[in-house]
Design an enzyme around this catalytic site. Structure first.
Site, PDB file in Angstrom:
ATOM      1  CG  HIS A  22      -1.531   1.270   1.852  1.00 25.67           C
ATOM      2  ND1 HIS A  22      -2.438   1.654   1.151  1.00 25.67           N
ATOM      3  CD2 HIS A  22      -1.494   1.838   2.638  1.00 25.67           C
ATOM      4  CE1 HIS A  22      -3.096   2.728   0.958  1.00 25.67           C
ATOM      5  NE2 HIS A  22      -2.392   2.905   2.334  1.00 25.67           N
TER       6      HIS A  22
ATOM      7  CE1 TYR B 256       8.559  -8.974 -21.378  1.00 25.32           C
ATOM      8  CE2 TYR B 256       8.684 -10.083 -19.930  1.00 25.32           C
ATOM      9  CZ  TYR B 256       8.769  -8.534 -20.646  1.00 25.32           C
ATOM     10  OH  TYR B 256       9.275  -7.836 -20.326  1.00 25.32           O
TER      11      TYR B 256
END
Lengths: 236, 236, 236, 236
Positions: C101, C233
Site C-alpha cells: 500500500h 515473455y
C-alpha cells in the site's frame, strides 16, 4: 600575451568550465546540448564550450577562446555553434560578463509556446523586473543567412526598451532561453532560476488559466529588496 | 548566559541546522531560497538561517540567534530577510516551536494561483483538518511598509477562526508556503508533506476539474486517528 | 514453534523487509507513509511494517508478525494501522501472498479523482486484464466503525466480478492504491508498475481528453503473452 | 566462425550492452521493460537483450545473438519478445545499425494518445526532419497473428514516404516508441532525445493548445546544420 592576461584568462577558463558543469549538474542539459561562456572585458576575450562535446568528457582545456569578432585565439576545437549569438550579446550589453544557453524543459516549453512568462509570484519578482520576454519569430531571410548572429540581433531588438540588468534572460521564440549575468557562473545560476520560474508558472497557469500577475507594489518590493542601492537581502 | 541555556541553545542550533538541511535534501529549496527557524520558549530565543547563504556552505555556527523582538544575540551574519514573518508567527501562535518557509514547486503554484488546496484525499486529511488556507493579497501600503512583518500579520488575520495546531501551514498569496510545528524539524517535515499534498491535488484537479472534497466523515477519521486523545497511528 | 516454521518466518520477514525498502527506493513513499506485508500460507502468519516507523530506520527485526485474526505473535511494536485491510485481502483472495500500500503520486491522483484508470496502452495491458478499478466511496457508518477493516470490505465488494489474479491492484476512492501479488516483493513491484501506468495515463488523457482504450484484441494479446498457459515473455 | 567475425561480434555485444544500460541509466526503462539491439552488417548477425532480465543483473554475456531470420547463434536465454520487430526494421532499413525500444513516459503518452509529435522547436528540428510519426492502429488479425513481426510491418508501412535516416524514431500507436541509428549506442541516444522532445511538446501544447509548428525555414536550418554535407555542428 602578457603574464597577467594569461592569469586572468586561466581564471576565466576555470569559471566558464564551472558554469558549464553547473548546467549539467542541475539537469538543464543532456549530452551536448547548451553552452556557457564568459568574457574578459578590456581584453575582449571570450571563452566558450566547444561544439558537440559531452559534459562528462569536458575539461577546462577544451574551452575555446576567441576575440569579440570570433577569431580563434586558443583551443583546437570548434567553438559552440551558438558562439555568434553570445558575441552579439557581449557587444550589445556592455555590463554582462557571462552568457548561458540551455534547452531546459519548462523554459523551452514557454519559448515553444511563443508566450512571455508573466510575473505570477515573488520568486519571479526576486530576479526580473517584469515578465520574461520572448523574441519575435525571425523572418526566413534572417534564418537562411547568418542565423546564429541574427538570433543575437532578434534578442537585442527585443531589448530596445528593456534594461538587460533588470531582465537577465530572454526566450528565443520556437527555440529556448538565453541567460546572462555579471560572470559565467551567475549566468548559469540565472539559467537554473529561469527554469524554476518557468516551471512554477507552467503549474500556476494550468491550475488557474485566468490568473493575474502580482501587483506592481509586490513586484517592486521583491525586486528592489535584492537589487539596487536599498537592497537588504543577503550579506552586506 | 546560564550554562543550561547555552546547552539548550546549542541543541536548538543543531536542530534548526538539520531542519534547513532537510529542506535542501528533499529538493524543496535551491541556492539560497527558503529558511527554517526554531524557538527556545521561556527564553524566547529564536535561531534562524542567515540571509543569502547557500545550503551547501551552511554550518550550525552560521545560524543567527535573536530575541523575539528581533535583537541579535549571537551570530555575525544578517538573519534571513523573512525573520520578521517568523517572529510574528512565534508571538501569535504560542504552541509552535519551529517555522519553515520554502518556494517548493507545487505549493508555490497553488499560492501563485491564489487558490486554497481542497482536501481531496486521506493524505491531506492525515495532516490538516480542512483545506490548506491561502492569505488575502496584501494592500500596497502593507507591502511598501514593514513588508515581512506585515506578511506575518496577513497570516495571523487568516487564522482568526483557525487553530494553527490543526492547520500547520498557510499559502501566502502570490508568494509561497509558511509551515510550522512543535519544533524546527517537524516544521520542515510539514513543508515536505505540504509539497506532496499540493502535488497530488494539482494532478487530481487537472484530471477531474469537478472533483469534490472527501466527506467530512473520512476527513475526521483520518485526522483524528493521527491527532488528539484517541489517536492510534504510530507507536504509543 | 517448530524449527522449519521459524526458518520460513525468518525468510518471510526478510522478504517483507525488502518489499518495504523497494517502495522507499523507488520513491513511492516518504517518511512513514505506506506499508507492505507478506503471508506464510498454511501457518497463516502475516509479517507487516510497524506503524509510524521511517524507512531509513527500518530493520527486519522491527516487522510485526500476526495471525490472520490480527493477534500479535512476534514483535514489540504496533503493526501498521492499515493491517486490518491487509488481513481482509488475505482472507478474501486465497491466491495472493503479499500486499503493498502506497500513496504514490499519480495512482493517488486517480484515486482522489475517483476515476478508474482506462487501459490506454500495452504497458497497462501487460499487467491488468481491464481498467484498474476504483472502489465505491464508503458510507459514513463504515468510516466511523472498523474503518481499516471496512476498507478491505469495500475492496472485496469491488472484486465481486473481478479475478484478483488478473487485476493485481485497486484504487481506494479518495485514498490511494492497494496492490498484491504472489509474494511481498512482487506486490511491491506491482505498486511501482501501477504508479508508472497511472502516470502514463495521466499524461495521455491530458494530451487527448477523448482518447479511447486500446482494442480488446491488443489488450488480450499483451496480457496473455505474459500470463497464462501460452505466455512467451521472459525466460521459461 | 572466423576470428575477425568473433572480434566484431564481441565488440557488438559490448556496444549493445552499453546501449541497454544507457536506457536504464537515463530512467527510460524500469525492471525488465525495453530493449536495445545492434547488427553486424555483412554477417547479418543481431545481438539483443534477453527477455525478462532486469537491467541491474544484465551482463554482456547474457545478450542473445541471432541471424536476420531469427535463428539463435549464441546465448542460452530467450531473446527479447520484441525481437521480430527489430528484425523487420533491420531488413527494411538497410542503413540502420541499432534499434532501441522503450516505454519512456512522455513518448509513450503521445503514442497512447495516438498523436504524432509536431515540430514545435529547434530541439526537435535538430533530430527530425518533420513531425515524429505515429503508426496506424493494427487490425485484429495482425495482432492475433505474428504480432511482433506485424508491428514491424506497421512501422515500415508508415515509412512508405519517409526516409528513416531523417526520421530516426516512430511511435507505435497504443504502445510506445521504436528508435534507431547507425549503431546501438546512437539508437539509445535517440531514445533519450525522443523522450526529451516528447516531454517538451507535452508541456508546450498543454500551455498553448493552438500552438503552430515552427516555420519550415527554421526547421530546415536546424536539421541541416547537424546533418548532410553542409553540417557545421560538432567537431569536423
Amino acid at each position: 600575451m602578457a603574464m597577467e592576461i594569461m592569469d586572468s584568462l586561466s581564471e576565466l577558463r576555470q569559471q566558464v568550465y564551472e558554469a558549464n558543469m553547473e548546467l549539467h549538474r542541475r539537469g538543464l542539459v543532456i549530452y551536448t546540448f547548451g553552452n556557457a561562456s564568459g568574457i574578459l572585458r578590456g581584453e575582449d576575450l571570450v571563452a566558450i564550450k566547444p561544439s558537440g562535446v559531452p559534459y562528462d568528457a569536458l575539461r577546462p582545456a577544451d574551452l575555446v577562446v576567441v576575440k569579440l569578432d570570433g577569431t580563434r585565439v586558443e583551443g583546437n576545437m570548434r567553438p559552440s555553434s551558438d558562439l555568434a549569438t553570445h558575441l552579439v550579446l557581449y557587444r550589445a550589453f556592455p555590463h554582462i560578463g557571462g552568457v548561458a544557453h540551455t534547452h531546459s524543459m519548462y523554459a523551452t516549453a514557454w519559448a515553444q509556446a511563443g508566450r512571455e512568462i508573466p510575473c505570477l509570484g515573488t520568486t519571479h519578482a526576486d530576479y526580473f523586473h517584469g515578465p520574461i520576454p520572448v523574441t519575435v519569430p525571425m523572418p526566413p531571410g534572417e534564418i537562411a543567412g547568418e542565423y546564429e548572429h541574427n538570433t543575437g540581433g532578434a534578442i537585442v531588438r527585443r531589448f530596445a526598451k528593456l534594461n538587460p540588468e533588470h531582465f537577465p534572460a530572454v526566450l528565443v521564440s520556437g527555440h529556448a532561453p538565453f541567460c546572462w549575468g555579471p560572470n559565467a557562473e551567475e549566468a548559469a545560476q540565472v539559467a537554473v532560476i529561469v527554469e524554476e520560474i518557468a516551471r512554477m508558472a507552467y503549474h500556476t497557469v494550468t491550475l488557474n488559466a485566468a490568473v493575474e500577475p502580482i501587483s506592481s507594489a509586490l513586484h517592486d518590493k521583491h525586486f528592489l529588496r535584492k537589487h539596487g542601492p536599498n537592497r537588504y537581502y543577503g550579506q552586506p
